[in-house]
Motif scaffolding. Structure first.
Motif, PDB file in Angstrom:
ATOM      1  N   GLY A 172       0.809  -1.218   0.000  1.00  0.00           N
ATOM      2  CA  GLY A 172       0.000   0.000   0.000  1.00  0.00           C
ATOM      3  C   GLY A 172       0.837   1.260   0.000  1.00  0.00           C
ATOM      4  N   GLY A 173       1.946   1.258   0.728  1.00  0.00           N
ATOM      5  CA  GLY A 173       2.803   2.437   0.763  1.00  0.00           C
ATOM      6  C   GLY A 173       3.337   2.795  -0.610  1.00  0.00           C
ATOM      7  N   ALA A 174       3.692   1.755  -1.385  1.00  0.00           N
ATOM      8  CA  ALA A 174       4.206   1.993  -2.741  1.00  0.00           C
ATOM      9  C   ALA A 174       3.086   2.397  -3.693  1.00  0.00           C
ATOM     10  CB  ALA A 174       4.916   0.743  -3.254  1.00  0.00           C
ATOM     11  N   THR A 175       1.954   1.689  -3.606  1.00  0.00           N
ATOM     12  CA  THR A 175       0.878   1.954  -4.563  1.00  0.00           C
ATOM     13  C   THR A 175       0.215   3.301  -4.319  1.00  0.00           C
ATOM     14  OG1 THR A 175      -0.675   0.719  -3.162  1.00  0.00           O
ATOM     15  CG2 THR A 175       0.367  -0.468  -4.959  1.00  0.00           C
ATOM     16  N   LEU A 176       0.206   3.762  -3.086  1.00  0.00           N
ATOM     17  CA  LEU A 176      -0.401   5.066  -2.799  1.00  0.00           C
ATOM     18  C   LEU A 176       0.281   6.157  -3.619  1.00  0.00           C
ATOM     19  CD1 LEU A 176      -2.665   6.106  -0.950  1.00  0.00           C
ATOM     20  CD2 LEU A 176      -0.907   6.716   0.714  1.00  0.00           C
ATOM     21  N   LEU A 177       1.613   6.103  -3.666  1.00  0.00           N
ATOM     22  CA  LEU A 177       2.360   7.080  -4.476  1.00  0.00           C
ATOM     23  C   LEU A 177       2.149   6.836  -5.965  1.00  0.00           C
ATOM     24  CD1 LEU A 177       5.789   7.313  -2.595  1.00  0.00           C
ATOM     25  CD2 LEU A 177       4.021   9.058  -2.731  1.00  0.00           C
ATOM     26  N   MET A 178       2.156   5.571  -6.365  1.00  0.00           N
ATOM     27  CA  MET A 178       2.000   5.253  -7.781  1.00  0.00           C
ATOM     28  C   MET A 178       0.627   5.671  -8.299  1.00  0.00           C
ATOM     29  SD  MET A 178       3.847   1.531  -7.486  1.00  0.00           S
ATOM     30  CE  MET A 178       3.910   1.001  -9.170  1.00  0.00           C
ATOM     31  N   PHE A 179      -0.410   5.451  -7.493  1.00  0.00           N
ATOM     32  CA  PHE A 179      -1.747   5.852  -7.910  1.00  0.00           C
ATOM     33  C   PHE A 179      -1.875   7.372  -7.929  1.00  0.00           C
ATOM     34  CE2 PHE A 179      -3.406   1.623  -5.981  1.00  0.00           C
ATOM     35  CZ  PHE A 179      -2.927   0.945  -7.102  1.00  0.00           C
ATOM     36  N   GLY A 180      -1.177   8.032  -7.002  1.00  0.00           N
ATOM     37  CA  GLY A 180      -1.175   9.496  -7.013  1.00  0.00           C
ATOM     38  C   GLY A 180      -0.574  10.048  -8.286  1.00  0.00           C
ATOM     39  N   THR A 181       0.455   9.383  -8.800  1.00  0.00           N
ATOM     40  CA  THR A 181       1.066   9.853 -10.048  1.00  0.00           C
ATOM     41  C   THR A 181       0.137   9.640 -11.238  1.00  0.00           C
ATOM     42  OG1 THR A 181       2.175   7.725 -10.429  1.00  0.00           O
ATOM     43  CG2 THR A 181       3.402   9.381  -9.198  1.00  0.00           C
ATOM     44  N   VAL A 182      -0.734   8.618 -11.164  1.00  0.00           N
ATOM     45  CA  VAL A 182      -1.722   8.421 -12.232  1.00  0.00           C
ATOM     46  C   VAL A 182      -2.669   9.618 -12.271  1.00  0.00           C
ATOM     47  CG1 VAL A 182      -3.641   6.994 -13.042  1.00  0.00           C
ATOM     48  CG2 VAL A 182      -1.596   5.903 -12.112  1.00  0.00           C
ATOM     49  N   ALA A 183      -3.163  10.030 -11.090  1.00  0.00           N
ATOM     50  CA  ALA A 183      -4.057  11.192 -11.022  1.00  0.00           C
ATOM     51  C   ALA A 183      -3.340  12.446 -11.515  1.00  0.00           C
ATOM     52  CB  ALA A 183      -4.552  11.384  -9.594  1.00  0.00           C
ATOM     53  N   ALA A 184      -2.073  12.592 -11.124  1.00  0.00           N
ATOM     54  CA  ALA A 184      -1.303  13.766 -11.552  1.00  0.00           C
ATOM     55  C   ALA A 184      -1.123  13.784 -13.064  1.00  0.00           C
ATOM     56  CB  ALA A 184       0.064  13.764 -10.863  1.00  0.00           C
ATOM     57  N   ALA A 185      -0.947  12.600 -13.667  1.00  0.00           N
ATOM     58  CA  ALA A 185      -0.809  12.516 -15.127  1.00  0.00           C
ATOM     59  C   ALA A 185      -2.093  12.970 -15.811  1.00  0.00           C
ATOM     60  CB  ALA A 185      -0.464  11.086 -15.541  1.00  0.00           C
ATOM     61  N   GLY A 186      -3.237  12.592 -15.229  1.00  0.00           N
ATOM     62  CA  GLY A 186      -4.515  13.029 -15.789  1.00  0.00           C
ATOM     63  C   GLY A 186      -4.690  14.529 -15.704  1.00  0.00           C
ATOM     64  N   ILE A 187      -4.303  15.102 -14.569  1.00  0.00           N
ATOM     65  CA  ILE A 187      -4.395  16.551 -14.392  1.00  0.00           C
ATOM     66  C   ILE A 187      -3.508  17.271 -15.403  1.00  0.00           C
ATOM     67  CG2 ILE A 187      -3.860  18.441 -12.798  1.00  0.00           C
ATOM     68  CD1 ILE A 187      -4.682  16.492 -10.516  1.00  0.00           C
ATOM     69  N   ARG A 188      -2.342  16.705 -15.661  1.00  0.00           N
ATOM     70  CA  ARG A 188      -1.434  17.315 -16.632  1.00  0.00           C
ATOM     71  C   ARG A 188      -2.031  17.303 -18.036  1.00  0.00           C
ATOM     72  NH1 ARG A 188       4.514  14.919 -16.760  1.00  0.00           N
ATOM     73  NH2 ARG A 188       3.361  13.106 -17.537  1.00  0.00           N
ATOM     74  N   ILE A 189      -2.736  16.205 -18.391  1.00  0.00           N
ATOM     75  CA  ILE A 189      -3.398  16.146 -19.702  1.00  0.00           C
ATOM     76  C   ILE A 189      -4.470  17.233 -19.793  1.00  0.00           C
ATOM     77  CG2 ILE A 189      -4.851  14.753 -21.224  1.00  0.00           C
ATOM     78  CD1 ILE A 189      -3.494  12.252 -20.008  1.00  0.00           C
ATOM     79  N   ILE A 190      -5.263  17.362 -18.722  1.00  0.00           N
ATOM     80  CA  ILE A 190      -6.316  18.386 -18.704  1.00  0.00           C
ATOM     81  C   ILE A 190      -5.708  19.781 -18.818  1.00  0.00           C
ATOM     82  CG2 ILE A 190      -8.116  19.449 -17.283  1.00  0.00           C
ATOM     83  CD1 ILE A 190      -8.636  16.654 -16.093  1.00  0.00           C
ATOM     84  N   ALA A 191      -4.639  20.016 -18.068  1.00  0.00           N
ATOM     85  CA  ALA A 191      -4.016  21.344 -18.040  1.00  0.00           C
ATOM     86  C   ALA A 191      -3.423  21.736 -19.396  1.00  0.00           C
ATOM     87  CB  ALA A 191      -2.931  21.388 -16.968  1.00  0.00           C
ATOM     88  N   SER A 192      -3.137  20.744 -20.227  1.00  0.00           N
ATOM     89  CA  SER A 192      -2.554  21.043 -21.539  1.00  0.00           C
ATOM     90  C   SER A 192      -3.606  21.521 -22.543  1.00  0.00           C
ATOM     91  CB  SER A 192      -1.840  19.801 -22.092  1.00  0.00           C
ATOM     92  OG  SER A 192      -2.784  18.779 -22.411  1.00  0.00           O
ATOM     93  N   GLN A 193      -4.891  21.444 -22.149  1.00  0.00           N
ATOM     94  CA  GLN A 193      -5.975  21.841 -23.041  1.00  0.00           C
ATOM     95  C   GLN A 193      -6.440  23.264 -22.747  1.00  0.00           C
ATOM     96  OE1 GLN A 193      -6.721  19.474 -25.479  1.00  0.00           O
ATOM     97  NE2 GLN A 193      -4.951  18.614 -24.416  1.00  0.00           N
ATOM     98  N   HIS A 194      -7.124  23.852 -23.741  1.00  0.00           N
ATOM     99  CA  HIS A 194      -7.731  25.168 -23.537  1.00  0.00           C
ATOM    100  C   HIS A 194      -9.014  24.978 -22.733  1.00  0.00           C
ATOM    101  CE1 HIS A 194      -9.186  29.177 -24.038  1.00  0.00           C
ATOM    102  NE2 HIS A 194     -10.226  28.796 -24.799  1.00  0.00           N
ATOM    103  N   LEU A 195      -9.033  25.456 -21.502  1.00  0.00           N
ATOM    104  CA  LEU A 195     -10.164  25.204 -20.608  1.00  0.00           C
ATOM    105  C   LEU A 195     -11.189  26.330 -20.717  1.00  0.00           C
ATOM    106  CD1 LEU A 195      -8.278  23.798 -17.485  1.00  0.00           C
ATOM    107  CD2 LEU A 195      -9.314  22.562 -19.388  1.00  0.00           C
ATOM    108  N   ASN A 196     -12.048  26.224 -21.729  1.00  0.00           N
ATOM    109  CA  ASN A 196     -13.123  27.194 -21.888  1.00  0.00           C
ATOM    110  C   ASN A 196     -14.322  26.788 -21.019  1.00  0.00           C
ATOM    111  OD1 ASN A 196     -14.173  24.999 -23.261  1.00  0.00           O
ATOM    112  ND2 ASN A 196     -13.796  25.868 -25.290  1.00  0.00           N
TER     113      ASN A 196
END
Length: 443
Positions: free
Chosen positions: A362-386
Motif C-alpha cells: 500500500g505504501g508503494a501503490t499510494l504514491l503510484m496511484f497518485g502519479t496516475v491522477a497527476a498525469a490526468g491533471i497534466r493532460i487536462i491542463a494542456s488543453q484550452h479550458l473554456n
C-alpha cells in the motif's frame, strides 16, 4: 547503422531503433528498463488478489502469468508482425487503469468473470486501432484527461485500504493499526528519499528499494512467513483458461470504457516514443505505426486474458529510460521480453512477492496511484479550458466521485444499473464522453 546516423545526431541517441547494440550493452540497457517496470507489472495482480482475498498459490500464479504475458506482449510490440505492433522499443505491462473495474467484476463473479471481461473488452481496443482518426474525435484529450484523473483518484482509495492492512485486516479487526500504518509510512518515505536522489540509478530503483526496505522491516516484525511456501522449485507452465470464462455484460462494459481510454493513452505513448527515437510523428508511416501499436495493445490484452492475466498497455515510464540511456533499439526489447518470460516461469518469483504484507504494498501503490491522477491533471491542463471544458469536467467529476464516495446512492436502481454505475471510473467516463458530445456553449 549509417541510415540512422541523422536521427542519432538529432536526438543524441547512441543506438537508433534498427541498430543492434553489442550483447553486453543490450543486456545492461534491458536490465535498466526492467528495474523501471518490474514493480509496476507485479503490483496490479497483488492488489487484485488482496482485494479478492485469494490464497497464496493463486496470487503467486497470477503474478507469474503477469510477468509472462508482459514478456510476450513486449516482444510483439517491438517485433511488429504484419499489422500488429509499433516496431519501437515499447514495453508492455499489466495496466493499473483496470484495477478498480477488475476488482468490481471479481467480487461479482470471481476470476472467470474477470478473464471473460478482459478478453471481450480487448476487441474494443483492437477496433479502435482500425478507426483511430474517428475515435480521437470522441475520446478527446479532455475526456482522456478526466478519465485518467478519475482512475488515479479512485485507485487512491484502493491504496489507502491496502495501507491499512487490506480487506483481511478489516475482517480481523487490525485495519488501520499503528503497525500497519507505520509499515506503509516506512515505504512511502523510503521511496521519496531515493526518488529525490541525484543518482539516476537510485531514482529509477526507488520503488524497488522502498518495497525491499518495507519487506525487510516486516520480516523483522514477524509479518513475513516463508514457511507458507512449500517449494521454490519447478516451473509455471502456461495453463490457458485455468480459472474458466464467464461473460458478464456489466463487467465487459466497465472494462470496455477503460480500454477506450487506454487506446488513446497508447497513441500518446507511441507518439512520445517516436519523437524520442527520432522518428516522424506525422504521415502514413506514423499512422501505420500508431494503429499497429494500439492493435497490439488490444491483442496482447486478449492474449493476457487467455493466460490468466490482466490487460496490458504500453508503459510510458520507459520513454524516459530511452532518453536517459540514449538506447532506442527495438532489439533491446527482445532481451527485456526474455527476462520477463524467464521470471514468469519460475514460481519462486511470484511466491516471494505474494508474501509482501498489504501495508508495504500500500505504501508503494499510494504514491503510484497518485502519479496516475497527476498525469490526468497534466493532460487536462494542456488543453484550452473554456466554459464547455469546465462544465464537462464539473459534471464528470461530480458523478464519478459521487458513486465512489457514496455508493449507497444507487441502492434503489435495478441490479444491472447499480452494478454498471458502481464504479466511479465507469460512471465518470460515460458522463465525460456524453457531456463532451452534447454540451454546446457559445463563448
Amino acid at each position: 547503422m549509417q541510415n540512422n546516423m541523422k536521427n542519432k545526431t538529432n536526438n543524441s541517441l547512441i543506438y537508433a531503433i534498427e541498430d543492434r547494440p553489442p550483447l553486453k550493452e543490450s543486456i545492461f540497457a534491458a536490465f535498466q528498463h526492467l528495474l523501471a517496470i518490474f514493480v509496476a507489472i507485479i503490483t496490479p495482480p497483488l492488489i487484485i488478489a488482496g482485494a479478492l482475498n485469494l490464497d497464496l498459490e493463486t496470487t503467486s500464479y497470477l503474478v507469474s502469468m503477469s510477468l509472462l504475458a508482459s514478456g510476450i506482449s513486449t516482444f510483439i510490440q517491438c517485433k511488429r508482425a504484419g499489422p500488429i505492433g509499433c516496431g519501437l522499443l515499447c514495453i508492455e505491462g499489466t495496466s493499473f487503469s483496470f484495477i478498480a473495474p477488475i476488482i468490481s467484476a471479481g467480487m461479482t463473479g470471481g476470476l472467470s468473470t474477470i478473464f471473460g471481461a478482459v478478453i471481450s473488452g480487448s476487441f474494443i481496443e483492437m477496433a479502435v486501432s482500425r478507426v483511430l482518426k474517428f475515435t480521437t474525435k470522441i475520446i478527446t484529450p479532455l475526456v482522456a484527461g478526466i478519465v485518467v484523473t478519475l482512475i488515479g483518484l479512485c485507485l487512491i482509495k484502493v491504496g489507502v485500504i491496502t495501507c491499512g492492512g487490506g480487506f483481511a485486516a478489516k475482517a480481523n479487526g487490525t485495519y488501520g493499526s499503528i503497525e500497519n500504518l507505520s509499515l506503509a509510512a516506512v515505504v512511502v518515505f523510503s521511496i521519496l528519499l531515493f526518488n529525490k536522489s541525484s543518482n539516476k540509478y537510485l531514482r529509477m530503483s526507488s520503488i524497488v528499494i522502498g518495497l525491499s526496505i518495507g519487506f525487510i522491516v516486516s520480516y523483522l516484525f514477524g509479518r513475513v512467513d516463508f514457511s507458507q511456501i512449500e517449494s521454490y522449485s519447478g516451473f509455471y507452465l502456461p495453463h490457458p483458461f485455468k480459472y474458466g470464462l464467464s461473460f458478464d455484460p456489466i463487467a465487459i462494459i466497465g472494462l470496455g470504457i477503460v480500454y477506450l481510454i487506454t487506446s488513446i493513452e497508447a497513441y500518446g505513448d507511441i507518439t512520445a516514443n517516436s519523437l524520442i527515437s527520432g522518428q516522424k510523428v506525422t504521415g502514413k508511416v506514423f499512422r501505420k505505426r500508431a494503429s499497429g501499436g494500439i492493435l497490439a495493445d488490444g491483442f496482447n490484452s486478449l492474449l493476457a486474458g487467455c493466460l490468466n492475466s490482466f490487460p496490458n498497455s504500453i508503459f510510458a515510464q520507459n520513454n524516459g529510460m530511452i532518453q536517459l540511456t540514449g538506447v532506442a533499439s527495438r532489439y533491446v526489447g527482445y532481451f527485456i521480453a526474455l527476462f520477463l518470460v524467464i521470471l514468469g516461469v519460475f514460481p519462486a518469483v511470484g511466491k516471494v512477492f505474494a508474501l509482501i504484507p498489504e501495508p508495504v504494498l500500500g505504501g508503494a501503490t499510494l504514491l503510484m496511484f497518485g502519479t496516475v491522477a497527476a498525469a490526468g491533471i497534466r493532460i487536462i491542463a494542456s488543453q484550452h479550458l473554456n466554459r464547455k471544458a469546465i462544465l464537462v469536467m464539473a459534471i464528470s467529476f461530480a458523478f464519478g466521485l459521487a458513486v465512489e464516495f457514496e455508493p449507497d446512492i444507487l441502492n434503489f436502481l435495478p441490479a444491472a444499473a447499480k452494478s454498471l454505475f458502481s464504479s466511479g471510473i465507469t460512471t465518470g467516463g460515460i458522463v465525460a464522453i456524453l457531456s463532451n458530445l452534447i454540451i454546446c456553449v457559445k463563448e
